[in-house]
Design an enzyme around this catalytic site. Structure first.
Site, PDB file in Angstrom:
ATOM      1  N   GLY A  40       0.824  -1.198   0.000  1.00 36.95           N
ATOM      2  CA  GLY A  40       0.000   0.000   0.000  1.00 36.95           C
ATOM      3  C   GLY A  40       0.860   1.251   0.000  1.00 36.95           C
ATOM      4  O   GLY A  40       2.023   1.225  -0.393  1.00 36.95           O
ATOM      5  N   CYS A  41       0.296   2.340   0.455  1.00 34.16           N
ATOM      6  CA  CYS A  41       1.033   3.604   0.493  1.00 34.16           C
ATOM      7  C   CYS A  41       2.322   3.444   1.292  1.00 34.16           C
ATOM      8  O   CYS A  41       2.309   2.944   2.414  1.00 34.16           O
ATOM      9  CB  CYS A  41       0.159   4.686   1.121  1.00 34.16           C
ATOM     10  SG  CYS A  41       1.012   6.279   1.300  1.00 34.16           S
ATOM     11  N   PHE A  42       3.434   3.881   0.706  1.00 37.27           N
ATOM     12  CA  PHE A  42       4.724   3.662   1.375  1.00 37.27           C
ATOM     13  C   PHE A  42       4.902   4.481   2.635  1.00 37.27           C
ATOM     14  O   PHE A  42       5.763   4.185   3.459  1.00 37.27           O
ATOM     15  CB  PHE A  42       5.904   3.874   0.433  1.00 37.27           C
ATOM     16  CG  PHE A  42       5.860   5.049  -0.504  1.00 37.27           C
ATOM     17  CD1 PHE A  42       5.184   6.218  -0.206  1.00 37.27           C
ATOM     18  CD2 PHE A  42       6.517   4.987  -1.725  1.00 37.27           C
ATOM     19  CE1 PHE A  42       5.167   7.296  -1.070  1.00 37.27           C
ATOM     20  CE2 PHE A  42       6.521   6.061  -2.611  1.00 37.27           C
ATOM     21  CZ  PHE A  42       5.842   7.220  -2.275  1.00 37.27           C
ATOM     22  N   TRP A  43       4.101   5.491   2.864  1.00 39.76           N
ATOM     23  CA  TRP A  43       4.227   6.270   4.091  1.00 39.76           C
ATOM     24  C   TRP A  43       4.081   5.383   5.330  1.00 39.76           C
ATOM     25  O   TRP A  43       4.855   5.483   6.277  1.00 39.76           O
ATOM     26  CB  TRP A  43       3.166   7.365   4.155  1.00 39.76           C
ATOM     27  CG  TRP A  43       3.261   8.406   3.088  1.00 39.76           C
ATOM     28  CD1 TRP A  43       4.334   8.707   2.311  1.00 39.76           C
ATOM     29  CD2 TRP A  43       2.217   9.309   2.692  1.00 39.76           C
ATOM     30  NE1 TRP A  43       4.029   9.735   1.454  1.00 39.76           N
ATOM     31  CE2 TRP A  43       2.735  10.123   1.665  1.00 39.76           C
ATOM     32  CE3 TRP A  43       0.906   9.498   3.117  1.00 39.76           C
ATOM     33  CZ2 TRP A  43       1.970  11.123   1.047  1.00 39.76           C
ATOM     34  CZ3 TRP A  43       0.139  10.491   2.505  1.00 39.76           C
ATOM     35  CH2 TRP A  43       0.673  11.297   1.482  1.00 39.76           C
TER      36      TRP A  43
END
Length: 235
Positions: A55-58
């Protein structure tokens, strides 16, 4: 993330600052206790790297920055070509890239298998196909990018082990894609969770993952994250 910052961020949710955000499935909000891998990579010498997409790398970066033995976690892209490894292009979902994180770790402190255990338990939901929560597209797929044949073998064995145990109640959608280079993401994506702890997206989607890491893996929890600026040369 320090407790006062996290408490303030979660207060934003209680105050209604997240109205309209899509509800995540309970697994993604709560994490899940899973068995360690039966097969692991033998401990070597020197810093090693695991490249993981979930998913979002954050959020993935933020989780691993709080893991003992991790010397660096850098957001980037893997799965596509160098010329398309740019955020606005990757967002089209047509580049082959996934938002990924290069996790550098000391195998004397934490093994590759233990990195995977955190990944499958709290960093993301591996049963979601080409998405994570509100983020949809192949760029948000669950993928392991093994750095060698041994990592690929351990990852495949662990997926089979977890599927056989039925720990999620659904098949694991995680793919294994060897031989794919990692490309560092733009500076404004690095350390995003640490720098933006009260951003609604972070509060709702990612801070629970960090809380779950502390709750489910107290033996590897570190309160102060290792930042990209401190570890850039290690991956």
């Amino acid at each position: 993330m320090r407790k006062p910052i996290m408490a303030a961020a979660l207060a934003l949710a209680a105050a209604g600052g997240l109205a309209g955000w899509q509800v995540l499935p309970s697994f993604a909000r709560e994490g899940i206790a899973i068995p360690p891998p039966a097969l692991d990579v033998p401990a070597g010498e020197g810093i090693e790297t695991a490249v993981l997409a979930g998913g979002c790398f954050w959020g993935v970066q933020g989780v691993f920055q709080h893991v003992k033995g991790v010397t660096g976690a850098v957001s980037g892209y893997a799965g596509g070509a160098a010329e398309t490894a740019r955020y606005r292009v990757v967002g089209s979902g047509r580049t082959g890239h996934a938002e990924a994180v290069a996790v550098s770790f000391d195998p004397a402190e934490i093994s590759y298998g233990e990195i995977l255990q955190v990944y499958f338990s709290v960093a993301h939901d591996p049963t979601q196909l080409d998405r994570q929560g509100p983020d949809v597209g192949t760029q948000y797929r669950s993928t392991i990018f093994p750095q060698d044949a041994e990592q690929a073998r351990v990852a495949a064995a662990y997926i089979a082990q977890l599927d056989a145990a039925g720990v999620y109640g659904a098949p694991i959608a995680t793919t294994i894609e060897p031989g794919r280079p990692f490309y560092r993401a733009e500076d404004y994506h690095q350390d995003y969770m640490t720098l933006n702890p009260t951003a609604p997206y972070i509060v709702y989607n990612d801070l629970p993952k960090v809380e779950n890491l502390e709750r489910l893996f107290p033996e590897v929890w570190r309160a102060d994250p290792v930042l990209v600026s401190e570890a850039e040369a290690s991956y």
